[in-house]
Design an enzyme around this catalytic site. Structure first.
Site, PDB file in Angstrom:
ATOM      1  CG  ASN A 162      -5.657  -7.315  -0.698  1.00 14.34           C
ATOM      2  OD1 ASN A 162      -6.799  -7.749  -0.731  1.00 14.34           O
ATOM      3  ND2 ASN A 162      -4.592  -8.093  -0.512  1.00 14.34           N
ATOM      4  CD  GLU A 163      -4.446  -1.823  -6.709  1.00 10.23           C
ATOM      5  OE1 GLU A 163      -3.964  -0.968  -5.940  1.00 10.23           O
ATOM      6  OE2 GLU A 163      -3.898  -2.158  -7.766  1.00 10.23           O
ATOM      7  N   PRO A 164      -6.651   0.218  -2.912  1.00  3.07           N
ATOM      8  CG  PRO A 164      -5.777   2.377  -3.180  1.00  3.07           C
ATOM      9  CD  PRO A 164      -5.683   0.976  -3.719  1.00  3.07           C
TER      10      PRO A 164
END
Length: 639
Positions: A162-164
């Site tokens: 879950n990236e920025p």
């Protein structure tokens, strides 16, 4: 009262944090909690539903769970697992696949039922991924949700993948990986260009539903993002901050990962401190930076307004504290890294006697010596000390394949010009060329290719040391066995590595040893090499008298620098010496322009070194000390 003190000390922390001395103790603690959960569920005749993570962080946890299974009878028959993520696309038997990772590190060594293992499928057609993700969510829901989710954290603040920009209510889905995430994975894939751009990941919303969440982090490399996740504002730019909203989360850290939290980094802001000399020095340097004043201009008001009233009260007035810290910093600066002959050495970092010392510089890779302390290296030689350099590893994985062919082509032409028979060499060349044409990312090179790469690094190391002024007899190419695997993962250190190091030390009997104390090296070679040196010296100190007069100085390389309050010897460099250092680094042509393993810093090594040395000099200048062109920094190891 103790509870109140702890609450005050952790008041900047927005979620529970437990800190352990090292990752080994922390890992065993987490494994024990998982084992307890499994046993409690077994007693009730229920399944334990675990969310599992991959990467370096949980490896020792899985090792301990395997030990508990084999030695203490812990059964996994009632365990159902769901992994956080998988690269996409990814074949399950690929070296980098998380299916393979989990099998090799856990599943192949325990009695878990294969049908109870769930890992996102990286082989799906893209049009099938969305439905698959919904089914993945439904399976977790049908089992009543996750009992425990273990997490690592990426340097972007991602949990799972879950990236920025990820939403706090996101579910399992296909995502695009951040560039920093791909750079961090590049060594596993033989280059960032080979890292998949996408992954299937469990969502933050899914993670949130777990009845217990443990996020783990080890090493100083993770300290900056841990501080943001624990003390920062909740933000989609740092997805781990969403965990602040959970009532079921705990961060489990080693001391290095926790080092930038307020209670450890600036403890005077949260509690009354036991002020020792080193803490006072750190606090005053911090205050100078905070209020942007040289140390000698700091006032009692500055101390009072910035959480340091206790220090001013106990040891003040402020000017007396300022003078003491200023003098400590001033005494760390020396143009004589081998000691200044016939001078008062009571306030100098190195001894004056003997006037000409035997200095041994250990370099983990064949270029760390000139990158990290090239100016000091040259200064020691110029000042008449007997300087030796020892290159601990061959560095044979960090040469471009095209360079190998170029050097062998040169050897063929050179031998032919001498009238030599080159048939055997040409046959070897063709074998190497075919191998390189068929080579897949992270394949192990032929031994002949490894040898040529080592020869290239060795010739460059000799050139750099000669440029610094050394004779060939003082240049030692060790090629320690632990490194010689031909692949990213190295062998464990053996007695042979320590023995070779002890023999060299016994041969030279140095008064000074310089070793890489740059443990942020992302490949881990520096800390392994340092531990070998430390073990060798520790053993020799038990029996050999000369070791009592042998000082061990640590330098740092291309990855980070010591904090100013840690520095015990700083060697200023003139503009001319900076140029000489640069030319010594340039001797390592295979590492110039674009090294094979640059880490996450795209600058060339010589640029990193110069800018880091300049930043150290500027930091001293801002504190009110002399303004030098550049400075190299050292910390003495205390046995």
């Amino acid at each position: 009262m103790a509870r109140l003190n702890l609450l005050e000390e952790t008041r900047f922390e927005k979620l529970p944090v437990s800190v352990y001395p090292d990752e080994h103790i922390a890992s065993k603690t987490v494994a024990a909690r998982i084992a307890t959960l499994i046993k409690k569920k077994q007693e009730k005749g229920e399944s334990a539903v675990l969310g599992l993570a991959t990467g370096a962080t949980p490896v020792e946890i899985y090792e301990e769970l395997v030990r508990l299974h084999k030695e203490e009878g812990l059964s996994f028959q009632n365990v159902i697992t769901f992994n956080l993520d998988e690269y996409y696309p990814m074949q399950p038997d690929a070296k980098q696949s998380y299916v393979r990772f989990m099998d090799e590190n856990l599943f192949n060594h325990i009695d878990i039922k294969r049908e109870n293992i769930h890992i996102p499928d990286g082989t799906l057609a893209k049009e099938d991924v969305a439905n698959y993700c919904i089914e993945y969510e439904n399976k977790i829901g049908e089992l009543g949700g996750l009992d425990l989710q273990v997490l690592g954290i990426g340097r972007t603040g991602h949990i799972g993948f879950n990236e920025p920009g990820s939403a706090p209510n996101s579910g399992t889905r296909l995502v695009t990986l951040d560039d920093l995430t791909r750079r961090d994975a590049s060594r596993d894939f033989g280059g960032k260009e080979n890292v998949p751009t996408k992954a299937i990941t469990m969502g933050i919303g899914t993670i949130f539903k777990a009845r217990e969440i443990i996020l783990m982090a080890w090493s100083r490399k993770k300290a900056p993002i841990i501080r943001k996740a624990v003390e920062g504002e909740i933000s989609g730019n740092v997805p781990a901050t969403y965990l602040q909203l959970s009532e079921n989360v705990e961060f489990i850290l080693d001391e290095d990962a926790a080092s930038e939290l307020t209670r450890f980094n600036t403890p005077w802001l949260v509690k009354d401190c036991v002020w020792d000399k080193q803490l006072i020095k750190k606090a005053v340097i911090w205050l100078s930076s905070e209020v942007k004043k040289p140390i000698l201009k700091l006032t009692d008001e500055d101390y009072n307004n910035n959480g340091m009233a206790q220090l001013a009260t106990d040891f003040g007035p402020a000017y007396n504290i300022n003078i003491d810290v200023f003098n400590q910093l001033q005494h760390s600066i020396t143009g004589w890294p081998g000691g200044k002959p016939n001078a008062d050495d009571s306030q100098r970092p190195e001894r004056k006697d003997p006037p000409q010392k035997r200095s041994l510089i250990f370099s983990p890779h064949p270029d760390d010596d000139v990158i990290s302390m090239g100016g000091t290296f040259i200064r020691l030689v110029d000042q008449g000390h007997e300087v030796h350099v020892a290159y601990q590893t061959s560095g044979n994985t960090a040469v471009w394949d095209t360079d190998v062919l170029r050097y062998v082509e040169f050897a063929i032409d050179f031998n032919r010009s001498l009238g030599e028979d080159v048939a055997k060499l040409e046959a070897t060349y063709e074998k190497m060329r075919r191998s390189l044409e068929d080579k897949q990312p992270n394949d192990i090179d032929l031994q002949e290719i490894q040898d040529v790469k080592a020869f290239i690094r060795k010739s460059e190391a000799f050139a750099g040391a000669r440029f610094a002024g050394l004779k060939d007899k003082n240049i030692h190419f060790m090629a320690l066995p632990f490194y010689e695997t031909g692949k990213r993962k190295k062998n464990p250190v053996t007695e042979e590595d320590v023995k070779l190091t002890m023999e060299l030390l016994q041969q030279i009997k140095p008064h000074q040893v310089f070793a890489a104390g740059d443990f942020a090296d992302p490949h881990g070679t520096h800390i392994v090499c340092f531990r070998i040196i430390l073990e060798a010296l520790t053993r020799l100190r038990e029996t050999e008298e000369w070791t009592k007069d042998c000082w061990l100085w640590m330098y740092r390389g291309a990855w980070q620098e010591f904090a100013i309050h840690e520095i015990e010897m700083s060697v200023p460099l003139s503009p001319q010496e900076v140029q000489r250092k640069r030319k010594a680094i340039f001797q390592h042509q295979s590492q110039k322009d674009r090294p094979v393993f640059p880490g996450d810093d795209e600058r060339e090594f010589w640029v990193r070194a110069e800018e880091r040395n300049r930043e150290t000099a500027e930091a001293y200048d801002k504190l009110g000390l002399a303004n030098y062109e550049a400075m190299e920094a050292f910390v003495r190891w205390k046995f």
